[in-house]
Design an enzyme around this catalytic site. Structure first.
Site, PDB file in Angstrom:
ATOM      1  CD  GLU A  37      -1.227   5.705  -3.801  1.00 20.27           C
ATOM      2  OE1 GLU A  37      -1.348   6.497  -2.628  1.00 20.27           O
ATOM      3  OE2 GLU A  37      -1.976   5.099  -4.082  1.00 20.27           O
ATOM      4  CE  LYS A  97      -3.957   2.193   2.224  1.00 25.15           C
ATOM      5  NZ  LYS A  97      -3.490   3.574   2.110  1.00 25.15           N
TER       6      LYS A  97
END
Length: 531
Positions: free
Chosen positions: A276, A228
């Site tokens: 991201e 993450k």
């Protein structure tokens, strides 16, 4: 101006998003089109530059109010906001002015070319005709400090409710290049200056925090496991040789990342990918604080691009050659994403394929998660390989499993009153740890205390202030708090030499004396223990 002031007063008095939206809808229903355009311009960063020095405004206010400088400064330190201080000190208006908001804004724009004498005459005349709330807004618009707790997304949702148009189309429309004097309100919201079909994004698929035992998820072979990443969720759209970058907040941020646009434009094919946005330098991920330097900038300079270079970690694909593939299973979407990277040879050119973690048992993941910070990650993502790309959250298919926060014990040394509903109490704090024979600041925090604790801390600040600098109070270093944060790194920009990520108050350590707080050495040890 009165209509605009009433709107601002309404949205500032409520913390309910739906009430803010309803207030904007009411304004759009009643205001002239030119006023609507100026409202949108101000809330999307198109407000005019400051035409008058605030030092001059202070001098004129003191003269009108008939007060000495020391009293003005004392009032300013109590209020904490220059525009509000001016509005409060000035006498009541002697007349009224029914000019529209757009007429006021045009006068403010024209003020830049006026002499100081003309500027003074205009501002004195304005102050004498505006009530307190109108005067406050006027001061902030003149002083360049107009900021209201309303996001672009809230404004867009209000426009969508008012017009019946799609929110993403409105976002693209109002973020695009336009000028209040060369476009109509109808043309703006209908996007007649843009091609929305090329930029249209998809709703993001979101994850829930893991709330199950890993073994309850079934076979580990049915799950795709990734790190993450701690950046900005981004969706890159490439259609018909045009590139658009959307944030998870449904804001168009294309212009803030020109190096990504350049790389994406060089790729073959049309697609929409999810991933991201990260600040990447010297084979490492920079702090989120560094990434923030690239946000909300009108101009991205070459120097800034060199200081904070940007990369993109891709982990999903939603569209390929104008075909929506969100209903395809994740395993197939991932394969198409890998094919895109392989066919274009882009790996390492600011674009990266987010790694898939391969393990045989759930038990192995605990150690990998525990070491996530050493990878500049904040935990793990668990995604069902057969899952479609959902709209929003659907419990069970995507889970986020973040690492536990880091903590230190620190003492409060500065306090400042909050804003809005918190303006009566000291709610903004600065904390320090021991360094040699003194203290050094390590973090600021604004959340984590109950209302009762805030009142107790405020009483302590009032009774134990040593010195003050404007609205900031230096207090006796006696109150110890546990500060939690997501990450830590060395930083030359901070006196302590470290920067904490998302610091907040974890608990008030009434059981711990100041002598037992952490030292800067123990704080820095956290950097090496997590990397």
């Amino acid at each position: 101006m009165k209509q605009f002031a009433n709107l601002i007063n309404t949205v500032e008095l409520t913390n309910k998003t739906n009430d803010k939206i309803d207030a904007f809808v009411d304004y759009f229903s009643k205001a002239p089109d030119k006023d609507k355009l100026w409202l949108i311009a101000i809330f999307t960063g198109k407000r005019p530059k400051r035409p008058v020095k605030t030092t001059l405004m202070r001098e004129w206010c003191m003269e009108i109010a008939g007060i000495p400088e020391w009293l003005f400064l004392e009032s300013y330190s109590t209020v904490g906001d220059l525009g509000e201080t001016l509005a409060l000190l000035l006498p009541n208006p002697s007349r009224s002015d029914d000019r529209t908001f757009s007429e006021w804004m045009q006068d403010i724009v024209d003020l830049r070319t006026k002499s100081d004498q003309e500027k003074e005459a205009f501002i004195r005349n304005a102050w004498s005709s505006l009530d307190m709330q109108e005067r406050l807004i006027f001061n902030k618009l003149i002083g360049g400090s107009f900021r209201i707790g309303v996001s672009k997304k809230t404004l867009v949702n209000a426009l969508a409710k008012y017009s019946g148009l799609e929110a993403n189309q409105l976002m693209h429309s109002i973020i695009g290049n336009w000028d209040v004097n060369s476009i109509s309100f109808d043309a703006l919201i209908h996007g007649k200056h843009i091609n929305y079909d090329n930029s249209k994004p998809y709703p993001f698929c979101l994850a829930y925090a893991l709330e199950k035992d890993l073994n309850e998820l079934g076979s580990i072979k049915d799950w795709q496991i990734e790190y993450k990443w701690d950046g900005i969720r981004g969706q890159i759209v490439k259609r018909n040789n045009e590139v658009f970058i959307w944030s998870r907040g449904e804001e168009l941020v294309t212009k803030q990342f020109p190096e990504l646009v350049e790389v994406i434009q060089s790729l073959n094919g049309d697609f929409v990918i999810d991933g991201e946005i990260l600040a990447l330098k010297d084979n490492g991920i920079l702090l989120f604080n560094d990434l923030q330097k690239r946000l909300n900038r009108k101009n991205i300079t070459k120097k800034l691009m060199e200081e904070v270079p940007i990369g993109f970690y891709a982990y999903d694909m939603m569209e390929w050659e104008h075909k929506d593939i969100r209903e395809y299973p994740l395993s197939e979407r991932r394969q198409r994403l890998e094919n895109l990277f392989e066919s274009n040879s882009v790996e390492g050119k600011r674009l990266f394929l987010s790694d898939v973690i391969t393990v045989d048992t759930w038990a192995e993941l605990h150690e990998i998660r525990a070491q996530a910070r050493s990878k500049d990650s904040e935990g793990l993502m668990l995604k069902q390989k057969e899952s479609p790309y959902h709209t929003g959250r659907k419990k069970g298919d995507w889970w986020k499993w973040k690492v536990d926060p880091l903590t230190i014990d620190a003492v409060m040394i500065y306090a400042q009153k909050g804003s809005g509903r918190r303006s009566a109490h000291y709610t903004d704090y600065t904390f320090a740890v021991k360094k040699d024979d003194g203290l050094v600041t390590v973090a600021k925090a604004y959340s984590g205390l109950t209302n009762a604790e805030i009142l107790e801390v405020s009483r302590f600040v009032k009774q134990n202030s040593i010195e003050k600098f404007g609205p900031v109070r230096i207090v006796k270093p006696e109150l110890v708090f546990e500060i939690a944060f997501e990450g830590i790194a060395l930083s030359n920009r901070h006196k302590s030499g470290v920067a904490l990520r998302f610091p907040r108050i974890s608990r008030w350590r009434k059981d711990k004396p100041v002598e037992e707080i952490d030292t800067i050495e123990t704080v820095k040890q956290l950097i090496y223990s997590t990397h």
